[in-house]
Design a protein around this motif. Structure first.
Motif: not given
Length: 1508
Positions: A1400-1405, A1392-1396, A1413-1420
């Motif tokens: 201080g981060e809200t999305l996994p690396l 699955l597209p996720g991990g540790s 990068r421009e889609f990170w806020p929308q995915f949150q």
């Protein structure tokens, strides 16, 4: 110095080294083919190459032997101890040994005193060195006949690919279709006789039928001995071809007894080995029934188990190779078979299960095998330390005291892990229903493992089918693959259908046809080219095709061999079928067919620009199907003499009678050119069988409807080159078919034309002489009702155009010609020709015109050259040409006055030839026809007899002439004396001058001057008496007459008698066969007899030359309308099915077959009775055990009740007896193999895997019952491991010092690190947090970054799976999902597209890697709108006692197809790494995903009510 001390000399290499002298490098491994790769040219496969190199023994001085002698020392090493260090132990004889186990004198010369090593301890890594091996070649076991195998001594560090290269290239072994690794007890053990027989038979059966390699330990003891004896028994009971089973023994060199006899630096060819069990001591002898030995050397002596690491690596390497067979590439599967065994066997099973290798445990063999078998059906929670201890005490009663408490814990843990992987574990139980044979259990184990393996789509089903085809086990395919679990589309079976055809597996072809494969869809133009490209090189048709291609290359003056096309095949087929047939595959206008441009994934090798699978994936408009696919496949099978395959295909044919006759013709023509006598006999037998098939079908047709059956004979078959069944039978000389009553009735009908066959011959002759009688009832017509209204002319035309009337009129004309010819020669031969003689010339001119018409008559458009060759082949046509040419020569001389008399002589000779032509007329007679055939056969005997006679005639004649007459110079008298007089002597005309008594000088010329008298013999001076030795001439004459008159003439009579007897049996058939030629000739002959036939010729000339009308078909051919032809073929096919059913009934009613069937049923019945007895015995024992437990439980309950009553009340609950007992649970018959998967285990499983991922650290074994911290576990002493992540900015210290640990704040926010658990507060002990789920067997933080919880985030992004029209696809009435998955670099599985989460981060690396990068806020925002499906502990292999993973799984589902956010998500997906793969995958429990991720997907599918 001993043999071991001799150093092998390194020979100069003639071959390049296969690989450098180092360990395995994954980057240098051969490239792996795709799971379903199709190879267009089987001749280039390693299998065929190795076959060409296979030899039982290397002949002395052969290139193979020289190559082996030079290649092995350069590529294969042994190990030697180079430093002698005295050991505290001694040898069996009490002598001092080195730490390596060898004596001092068994070391190299310098090993005892190297100055640089003095005073140092013995170190294997430094003091053992590699050098070229000195033991290889052939091994022969003394005293055991001619048992010869291959052997080699290898270093324990030898790369597996070098050994594999040695086995396949130098030893000539075909790559296996299956690898069977047999492991178990190394010492002799006792098995039940029945179980032993079942195991032996099953093992060799699976090896022999699948082409497997069997790998064992190679020694003559324990399970290795059982395998060897199984192979021995099989070889003794089978033929040489069937008895080839590859059995490879991998043993330790240092434990082999009598190994000194194997040492030979130049190779032993062969090396004599003595099997001496009595004196072997602690060592072991090699097993004589193994075919190959790999002796692993680590430089030590007497230490067992040295070979295990190399054997494991070799088996893994072989299982990664790809075997090409039948056009299909498969990865070589491996299975582990276990008998008995001890601790080492348990480790082998555990490692095999861990590596995904299926294991078959033979229950009843003892020890470890029985321990696992008895607990395999229990839930894992029921497998406790106490239970294992109990089992070990029973099954290891001799060595039970050696099991320590820690060893019991380790065994329990390993057995739990083994049983947990039920998909890889198969228990063979004697008597179990559906598993009576070990071979079935082995193959079922492989299929079960493959079926439960993670995969995308239908890959596993394809893989299983490929395995079944490669193994040629159609029984397994029927029971395991073609079940209700999977729906096979016919198009999915096309590639394996081609593979089954190429590898000649008729049972699979039959199975695929039953499963719905339609030959019309399967056989395309490109498929046929592919099939012909893969003809066996030994096939005669293949060599003929190559010859055609070479001729084309020479014709086009090209340097490159032209590519095979179907018109090349057609060219060869026309040679075989005869030129009366049209080309089956016409040559295209453009020689190069367009290449296919559709890309097909996973296809690497192409045929005409496309892989085989892509041949069936093209668009319908581009597929070129053939006119008759059954015909095409039938021809392909027949030209290779594949009997069973051709029979299956012929049963599918529609034009079956023509197909059978064509096959007979092809096979007979190929048999004429085949050099191998056995193959020739097989071809002729198969040709006769197809002739019988045609006769059988025609017989059924003729019985049903005579008229329609006769139409089948003359129908023009478009599929078979526009020829007819009758023409094919004549071309193939199928006398049995032509002499069939129905065919003869048809020929008789043709012979009588429109006349009724009931008319007598005398009536026809009478009406021919007095034709007005036609208008009476003397002659009847076959179609009288149609002819009566047509009047007199119709009757007259019908009568005089009947072939029999034309024949009789030609006979009358020919007799008239001969009478007139004889009259002219004897009475009216004048210097100036008379009118009678001119009439003869005119008559002959009409005969010449008729012969010219026959020569040029070509209604089928074959061409003048072909018609001329067909004309010349007929014997009677040759006689006609000879007679006409002699007549013309005589006529030429006759017209010249000076040569009038020679002309008459030549014409007289022509008359003789014309008279001989009369015999052709008599062939129509049923009485004289067969006799003429016998005369023709006897003429051949006379011809060969004359050679023998000429030897005696010439030898006697020359001797007689030389003895009697001196220097006869007249040639004519020499011929008379040598040949003529000697020949007449045979018939009694003995020359008078041979005997001096009857000598008369007046009958000879003394000097040879009288031309009318012979020269006189040698006489005395008085010229009265001959002086030649009379006694000698008389003796020679007597011997001559003895050998010629008595011996040779009687030999000729015997030859005639043999020929007569031989021909007489088939005379009727031969006459009926040859009768056709006469009937066909007069069926197409002009009705007028010579010389009136010139009028017909004039009419024909005007019609063809002036009016340009095409030739009318007088031949026995009939072109039917399409509807009529389709109805006729359907009727023929229906009767063919009836014929095949009748044949099957006859075979079943055959006495021998019935006896075989009864014997087989009796054997099956006895087997079932025996198995039933075994099952009943087991059930009775289980029921008795359960009954004892119930009695024991009842007694306890009664005792408790009595105690309670005595105490005036019930006692505490602690004294309540248990509901059941452990014994009942152990012995209760539970079959869990077919039940669903066990429910979710109560404790973490992945976190207790013994080998920690990414390291060589082994966890402390923790059984299920010892996982909770609350359970006392005094033995628990886990190792510590913490990885140092140099690339991570934030990580806890990797040392467990208390000082560094006190700085960490648990159960709270520690700076940016969140150490709070979703499960509440967790315990901290000695500065380390404790895993809330229990023990894991490892302390420290492992590969995790922080002690305590390591938080992660796993978004589960899903959408509905839809059809092209937008509708949602359902399965089992539930909607199907697609989930977004990714495959990260250096990973074999998807995730699955996720991990540790980094501090201080809200999305996994890892999630950021696949999103821009421009889609990170929308995915949150999508995550906030999603549904949380899991929050807490995640069972992860990286977890330890002090660090674990906790995750939040959020379901993000797109419900509509046109969801804007989903489209934006798809547009913003990216891969920052080229090796990163992203895809939408159909959600299924078998997709190759991390196990803990599958649990999250299961929760999502349950939430959405979707299929999982």
């Amino acid at each position: 110095m001993s043999a071991r001390g001799r150093c092998a000399k390194v020979l100069p290499s003639e071959l390049n080294k296969v690989c450098p002298e180092r360990g395995d490098d994954p980057a240098t491994h051969p490239r792996k083919m795709s799971d379903f790769e199709v190879v267009p040219n089987l001749q280039q496969s390693s299998s065929s190459v190795s076959k060409s190199r296979r030899k039982a023994h290397f002949p002395a001085g052969s290139n193979e032997k020289e190559n082996l002698i030079s290649w092995i020392p350069e590529n294969i090493r042994k190990k030697e101890c180079t430093y002698f260090v005295e050991s505290s132990q001694t040898s069996d004889s009490g002598r001092i040994i080195c730490e390596c186990g060898y004596l001092r004198e068994q070391h190299l010369d310098d090993a005892a005193k190297p100055p640089i090593f003095l005073g140092k301890e013995w170190d294997p890594s430094r003091h053992i060195q590699e050098m070229p091996t000195d033991a290889f070649g052939d091994i022969r076991f003394t005293g055991l006949g001619q048992k010869t195998g291959k052997y080699v001594r290898v270093s324990s560090d030898t790369p597996p690919r070098v050994i594999y290269h040695l086995m396949t290239q130098h030893w000539g072994l075909d790559p296996p279709n299956l690898l069977i690794s047999v492991t178990g007890g190394a010492k002799n053990f006792v098995m039940k006789p029945r179980l032993k027989n079942i195991f032996r038979q099953g093992l060799v059966k699976v090896a022999q039928t699948t082409g497997a390699w069997i790998i064992t330990g190679g020694s003559h003891a324990g399970v290795m001995k059982q395998v060897g004896e199984a192979v021995r028994d099989f070889i003794l009971s089978c033929s040489h071809k069937e008895g080839e089973i590859v059995t490879i023994g991998i043993a330790t060199w240092g434990t082999v007894y009598n190994r000194e006899s194997l040492v030979c630096p130049m190779g032993g060819f062969p090396a004599e080995y003595v099997l001496d069990e009595e004196n072997q001591g602690s060592l072991s002898c090699l097993d004589s029934n193994h075919s190959h030995f790999i002796l692993v050397d680590d430089g030590t002596h007497g230490r067992y188990g040295v070979e295990i690491p190399l054997r494991t690596r070799l088996e893994k390497f072989i299982s990664e190779q790809t075997k090409v067979k039948g056009g299909v590439a498969i990865k070589i599967p491996i299975v582990c078979v276990v008998l008995e065994g001890g601790p080492g066997t348990l480790d082998t099973i555990y490692n095999a299960i861990t590596n995904g290798t299926p294991c078959v445990i033979v229950e009843g063999s003892g020890r470890v095998a029985d321990v696992i078998a008895q607990v395999a059906n229990l839930p894992v929670a029921k497998i406790t330390i106490a239970l294992i201890q109990k089992k070990l005490s029973v099954l290891f009663h001799d060595t039970y005291e050696l099991f320590t408490e820690s060893k019991l814990v380790e065994w329990t843990k390993k057995i739990q892990d083994i049983v947990r992987s039920r998909q890889l574990l198969t228990i063979f139980r004697e008597g179990k229903y559906g598993q009576q044979d070990v071979d079935v259990a082995i193959l079922q184990a492989l299929f079960k493992a493959s079926r439960n393996q993670d995969h995308f789509g239908r890959e596993n089903w394809d893989h299983q089918l490929k395995l079944a085809v490669a193994w040629n086990r159609v029984d397994i395919a029927r029971s395991e693959i073609f079940t209700d679990d999977h729906d096979w589309k016919p198009s999915d079976l096309h590639p394996v259908m081609a593979a089954a055809l190429i590898s000649n597996k008729p049972e699979f072809v039959k199975l695929f046809l039953e499963q719905g494969v339609r030959l019309k869809d399967f056989v395309t133009w490109d498929t046929l080219v592919y099939l012909y490209d893969n003809l066996a090189p030994s096939c005669l048709f293949h060599s003929k095709l190559q010859k055609v291609l070479l001729e084309e290359r020479e014709h086009t003056a090209g340097s490159k061999m032209p590519r095979l096309q179907m018109h090349h095949v057609s060219q060869v087929l026309r040679e075989l079928l005869g030129c009366s047939t049209q080309p089956l595959y016409p040559k295209p206008k453009h020689t190069e067919r367009p290449r296919l441009s559709i890309p097909v994934p996973h296809i690497k090798l192409n045929v005409q620009g496309s892989g085989l699978r892509s041949l069936y994936k093209r668009s319908p408009g581009r597929v070129t199907f053939t006119m008759d696919p059954v015909r095409d496949l039938l021809i392909w099978a027949v030209v290779q003499n594949r009997k069973e395959l051709a029979e299956i295909i012929w049963a599918q044919s529609q034009d079956c009678m023509a197909a059978a006759l064509a096959c007979s013709k092809i096979l007979k023509e190929l048999a004429k050119e085949e050099e191998d006598t056995d193959t020739t006999d097989d071809m002729l037998a198969l040709a006769e069988e197809y002739e019988h098939k045609a006769i059988g079908v025609f017989t059924d047709c003729y019985r049903k409807d005579e008229e329609r059956a006769q139409k089948l004979l003359t129908r023009v078959s478009e599929a078979w080159g526009k020829t007819t069944c009758l023409q094919l039978a004549l071309e193939a000389k199928n006398m049995n078919f032509v002499s069939h009553g129905g065919v003869q009735a048809f020929l008789t009908k043709v012979w009588w034309g429109k006349l009724s066959v009931d008319n007598g011959l005398w009536r026809v002759i009478t009406c021919m002489l007095f034709f007005p009688l036609l208008y009476t009832n003397l002659i009847t017509f076959s179609r009288e009702k149609r002819l009566q209204p047509m009047g007199c002319l119709a009757r007259l035309r019908a009568f005089f155009t009947a072939p029999i009337v034309i024949f009789l009129m030609n006979i009358l004309s020919y007799f008239t010609f001969l009478l007139l010819f004889a009259y002219v020669l004897m009475v009216d031969f004048q210097p100036t020709p008379s009118w009678r003689e001119y009439l003869i010339y005119f008559w002959l001119f009409s005969l010449v015109c008729e012969e010219t018409r026959q020569l040029l008559y070509d209604p089928d458009g074959l061409g003048v050259v072909k018609m001329a060759s067909l004309y010349i082949k007929d014997f009677w046509n040759k006689l006609d040409i000879c007679a006409i040419l002699v007549f013309i020569a005589g006529l030429t001389c006759r017209l010249i006055p000076s040569t009038l008399y020679p002309g008459r002589i030549i014409l007289s000779l022509a008359f003789i030839i014309f008279c001989l032509r009369l015999m052709h007329i008599f062939t129509v007679s049923k009485t004289l026809g067969p006799k003429i055939i016998i005369v023709k056969r006897m003429m051949k005997d006379v011809f060969f007899f004359l050679f023998l006679l000429a030897v005696w005639v010439v030898s006697f004649g020359v001797a007689k002439q030389a003895i009697l007459i001196h220097n006869e110079e007249r040639v004519e008298w020499l011929f008379r004396g040598v040949v003529y007089h000697s020949y007449l002597t045979i018939f009694g005309q003995i020359p008078s001058y041979i005997d001096g008594v009857n000598f008369n000088i007046d009958q000879c010329s003394p000097n040879g001057t009288d031309p009318y008298k012979p020269k006189c013999p040698e006489t005395n001076a008085d010229n009265k008496k001959p002086i030649f030795p009379e006694w000698l001439t008389v003796i020679l004459l007597c011997l001559y007459l003895l050998f010629t008159n008595i011996l040779l003439l009687n030999l000729l009579i015997a030859m005639f008698n043999y020929t007569f007897q031989q021909v007489q049996e088939h005379t009727d058939q031969i006459w009926k066969f040859q009768r056709h030629d006469l009937i066909e000739e007069y069926h197409g002959r002009p009705p007028a007899p010579p010389p009136l036939i010139l009028l017909n010729h004039l009419q024909l000339l005007v019609r063809r030359g002036l009016l340009r009308r095409p030739a009318t078909r007088h031949k026995l051919k009939e072109k039917l309308e399409k509807n009529e032809e389709a109805a006729l073929l359907s009727w023929e096919m229906y009767l063919k099915e009836s014929y095949l059913q009748h044949q099957q009934c006859q075979e079943k009613q055959n006495t021998e077959q019935m006896i075989r069937d009864i014997a087989q049923r009796v054997d099956v019945l006895a087997e079932l009775l025996d198995l039933d007895w075994v099952k009943r015995t087991g059930v009775v024992e289980q029921r008795l055990g359960a009954l004892e437990d119930q009695v024991h439980q009842s007694a306890q309950a009664l005792r408790w009740m009595m105690q309670a009553l005595r105490g005036n009340g019930f006692s505490s609950g602690e004294d309540v007896p248990p509901v059941g007992s452990s014994k009942a649970l152990d012995t209760k018959e539970i079959d869990l193999e077919g039940r669903p998967e066990e429910s979710q285990p109560p404790y973490h499983v992945l976190a207790r895997n013994l080998l920690y991922p990414g390291s060589h650290t082994l966890r402390f074994p923790v059984p299920d019952e010892k996982v909770p911290w609350e359970v006392d576990f005094p033995l628990y002493d886990p190792p510590a491991y913490s990885a140092d992540h140099k690339d991570m900015a934030v990580q806890d210290p990797f040392s467990l010092s208390l000082e560094s640990l006190l700085k960490i704040n648990y159960n709270t926010m520690d700076g940016l690190i969140d150490r709070q658990s979703f499960h509440g507060l967790y315990a901290v002990q000695d500065g380390l947090p404790l895993n809330p789920m229990g023990r894991t067997g490892l302390r420290g933080r492992g590969r995790l970054h922080c002690f305590g919880p390591n938080h992660a985030l796993h978004p589960v992004v899903t959408r509905w799976r839809r059809n092209l029209d937008g509708s949602i696809i359902r399965k089992s009435l539930k909607k199907m999902l697609e989930v977004l998955v990714a495959q990260y670099p250096l990973s074999d599985v998807w995730a699955l597209p996720g991990g540790s989460l980094e501090p201080g981060e809200t999305l996994p690396l890892k999630l950021k890697w696949i999103l821009r990068r421009e889609f990170w806020p929308q995915f949150q925002n999508l995550l906030k709108q999603g549904t949380e499906v899991h929050k807490g502990y995640l069972d992860d292999p990286r977890n330890t006692d002090n660090a674990w993973v906790e995750t939040v799984a959020i379901s993000v589902h797109f419900d509509t197809q046109n969801d804007v956010e989903m489209k934006r998500l798809n547009s913003f997906l990216q891969g920052c790494d080229p090796e990163l793969c992203i895809r939408w995958q159909v959600l299924d429990k078998r997709i190759p995903l991390h196990t803990n991720h599958k649990e999250l997907l299961h929760k999502v599918s349950t939430l959405l009510g979707a299929y999982y």
